[in-house]
Design an enzyme around this catalytic site. Structure first.
Site, PDB file in Angstrom:
ATOM      1  CD  GLU A  18      -2.943  -1.257   2.100  1.00  0.00           C
ATOM      2  OE1 GLU A  18      -4.157  -1.331   1.920  1.00  0.00           O
ATOM      3  OE2 GLU A  18      -2.416  -1.403   3.199  1.00  0.00           O
ATOM      4  CB  CYS A  36       3.218   7.535   3.030  1.00  0.00           C
ATOM      5  SG  CYS A  36       3.721   6.422   4.341  1.00  0.00           S
ATOM      6  CB  CYS A  48       7.535  -4.788   8.928  1.00  0.00           C
ATOM      7  SG  CYS A  48       8.879  -3.856   9.696  1.00  0.00           S
ATOM      8  CB  CYS A  97       6.922  -1.781  16.396  1.00  0.00           C
ATOM      9  SG  CYS A  97       8.578  -1.434  15.744  1.00  0.00           S
ATOM     10  CB  CYS A 150       3.563  -1.152  14.080  1.00  0.00           C
ATOM     11  SG  CYS A 150       3.491  -1.017  12.289  1.00  0.00           S
ATOM     12  CB  CYS A 174       1.194   5.778  11.336  1.00  0.00           C
ATOM     13  SG  CYS A 174       1.428   7.491  10.980  1.00  0.00           S
TER      14      CYS A 174
HETATM   15  N1  SAH Z   1      10.006   0.850   9.869  1.00  0.00           N
HETATM   16  C1  SAH Z   1      10.080   2.273   9.763  1.00  0.00           C
HETATM   17  C2  SAH Z   1       9.032   2.919   8.897  1.00  0.00           C
HETATM   18  C3  SAH Z   1       7.596   2.444   8.994  1.00  0.00           C
HETATM   19  S1  SAH Z   1       6.450   3.058  10.120  1.00  0.00           S
HETATM   20  C4  SAH Z   1      10.074   2.893  11.140  1.00  0.00           C
HETATM   21  O1  SAH Z   1       9.936   2.165  12.108  1.00  0.00           O
HETATM   22  O2  SAH Z   1      10.269   4.087  11.251  1.00  0.00           O
HETATM   23  C5  SAH Z   1       6.316   4.781  10.078  1.00  0.00           C
HETATM   24  C6  SAH Z   1       5.980   5.368  11.450  1.00  0.00           C
HETATM   25  O3  SAH Z   1       4.645   5.031  11.879  1.00  0.00           O
HETATM   26  C7  SAH Z   1       6.912   4.864  12.531  1.00  0.00           C
HETATM   27  O4  SAH Z   1       7.297   5.926  13.367  1.00  0.00           O
HETATM   28  C8  SAH Z   1       6.017   3.912  13.286  1.00  0.00           C
HETATM   29  O5  SAH Z   1       6.493   3.666  14.565  1.00  0.00           O
HETATM   30  C9  SAH Z   1       4.687   4.619  13.251  1.00  0.00           C
HETATM   31  N2  SAH Z   1       3.526   3.781  13.566  1.00  0.00           N
HETATM   32  C10 SAH Z   1       3.364   2.465  13.334  1.00  0.00           C
HETATM   33  N3  SAH Z   1       2.165   2.038  13.763  1.00  0.00           N
HETATM   34  C11 SAH Z   1       1.536   3.098  14.263  1.00  0.00           C
HETATM   35  C12 SAH Z   1       0.244   3.309  14.847  1.00  0.00           C
HETATM   36  N4  SAH Z   1      -0.625   2.318  14.976  1.00  0.00           N
HETATM   37  N5  SAH Z   1      -0.075   4.559  15.252  1.00  0.00           N
HETATM   38  C13 SAH Z   1       0.799   5.577  15.095  1.00  0.00           C
HETATM   39  N6  SAH Z   1       2.018   5.450  14.554  1.00  0.00           N
HETATM   40  C14 SAH Z   1       2.390   4.219  14.152  1.00  0.00           C
END
Ligand code: SAH
Length: 396
Positions: A117, A130, A137, A141, A144, A376
């Site tokens: 996406e 984006c 991934c 995290c 996420c 995000c």
């Molecule tokens: N792997 C990379 C890029 C992908 S995520 C990274 O970790 O930076 C892009 C951003 O969105 C990251 O800061 C991530 O922590 C954040 N993110 C992921 N899931 C989220 C959520 N449910 N709510 C808010 N931010 C989120």
């Protein structure tokens, strides 16, 4: 015009499937030209020609390449196309955010029909795309959704670049293109896609070579011409790759920090066990090209009762001393099944005030595209729902 001798010889690979050159690097274009037998002395000139048509003009057909001879175009067409990966679904949010589900080119991928996406976020005077760097991934995290996706593989540079081509096609951002009738896209005096952030699916620094090559194409002044200052790579903190990113690409850096103590960050961003906060920040202090004019963005997701206390805001400020930083507070975007909640507005406000009073710009990221789950960490959920719906509809 004389027909060059090589064009008379039969193509050695006539039966192979057509391959798309949309999203190819200069080296890949040169290799393609060698493959169709272009003489060595023409490679440079021909590569530059193709480059201009593919990336500056945005053409999707060799026939539009007006200064390329018909014979030569024919030779290219025997072997190649300029087809883009297919947009399987487009959703337009009430705030103008668009999300595309993109089916990757099955002839390039190891897997058949993997999908990623890509989200477009328009503002008055700019538009941010984006992009994803991996399918899925590996980082898991805790907050996420992408980390729970099964299939994980790196995108090729071409698959990263074509996300930008698709967006520019769709938004009428190439010469002669027209803005779409629906939704909002900044007017013709602005580029529809002026900024690119690697904040979609995947960890870009675990796909370093392809991300680097893609950045080279995106920022090439004879082609897509995106300013490096408007390309941001977001990472959870793959410390050994940070210096390479700065030195080899000059991209802007964003760090997904999210916690100020290792014990908590270990749980939220498990990569922290490998590269703890102190090491990460040290690598930021020496990030090539970082300065007060080119600050590193620190992303901090606001999780209710987890990382959002005033004490943590003060610790954040203390930690970032000596780092040319800006801080981006991200309201948590919930997804089905998550144990986390977003901090309430007052808590986010108080956190933001502490950071602001310490001299940092601390914008709270406005959630965009929430109605289409384009925010995000949510990119995966909608794909799976679409899939489930399609399976249901097919009676599977
Ligand atoms: N792997 C990379 C890029 C992908 S995520 C990274 O970790 O930076 C892009 C951003 O969105 C990251 O800061 C991530 O922590 C954040 N993110 C992921 N899931 C989220 C959520 N449910 N709510 C808010 N931010 C989120």
């Amino acid at each position: 015009m004389n027909t060059p001798a090589f064009l008379d010889s039969p193509s050695p690979v006539a039966d192979a499937p057509l391959r798309s050159l949309a999203g190819a690097t200069r080296a890949e274009l040169a290799a393609a030209l060698i493959e169709i037998g272009a003489p060595e002395r023409e490679i440079r000139m021909r590569t530059a020609q193709l480059w201009h048509w593919i990336y500056h003009q945005g053409v999707a057909s060799f026939d539009d390449m007006l200064n390329v001879s018909k014979v030569f175009r024919g030779r290219l067409k025997e072997r190649f196309t300029l087809a883009r990966p297919q947009i399987v679904a487009e959703q337009v949010s009430s705030d103008g955010t668009r999300k595309w589900l993109i089916r990757l080119d099955p002839t390039h991928a190891k897997d058949r029909g993997a999908e990623v996406e890509c989200v477009y976020i328009p503002e008055e005077d700019r538009g941010t795309l984006c992009v994803s760097s991996q399918v899925g991934c590996t980082l898991t995290c805790a907050f996420c959704h992408t980390g729970t996706q099964k299939l994980v593989r790196n995108l090729t540079a071409q698959e990263i670049i074509t996300q930008v081509l698709i967006a520019r096609d769709r938004l009428g951002d190439f010469p002669g293109g027209a803005r779409p009738a629906d939704g909002f896209v900044p007017g013709g005096e602005y580029r529809a896609v002026s900024n690119v952030v690697f904040m979609g699916m995947g960890e870009p620094l675990y796909n370093f070579d392809n991300v680097r090559d893609a950045l080279g194409v995106l920022s090439d002044g004879d082609g897509l011409s995106l300013s490096k200052r408007r390309i941001t790579v977001s990472t959870a903190g793959v410390v050994p790759r940070l210096n390479d990113l700065g030195a080899e690409t000059g991209a802007m850096l964003a760090i997904s920090l999210h916690a100020v103590r290792d014990e908590l960050r270990d749980r939220l961003v498990p990569l922290n066990k490998k590269y703890p906060i102190a090491e990460l920040l040290q690598a930021c202090r020496t990030y090539p090209g970082a300065s007060n004019a080119r600050r590193i963005t620190f992303e901090y997701v606001m999780l209710k009762g987890i990382n959002d206390s005033p004490a943590e805001a003060r610790e954040l400020v203390r930690l970032l001393k000596g780092v040319p930083a800006k801080i981006n507070l991200i309201p948590f975007n919930p997804w089905p099944g998550t144990v986390f909640e977003c901090s309430d507005d007052a808590t986010i406000g108080a956190f933001s005030d502490i950071v602001f009073n310490a001299g940092y710009a601390s914008p709270v990221r406005t959630p965009r595209g929430r109605d289409i789950l384009a925010a995000c960490g949510q990119l995966k959920s909608e794909t799976e729902k679409l899939r489930a719906r399609a399976l249901l509809a097919a009676g599977a």
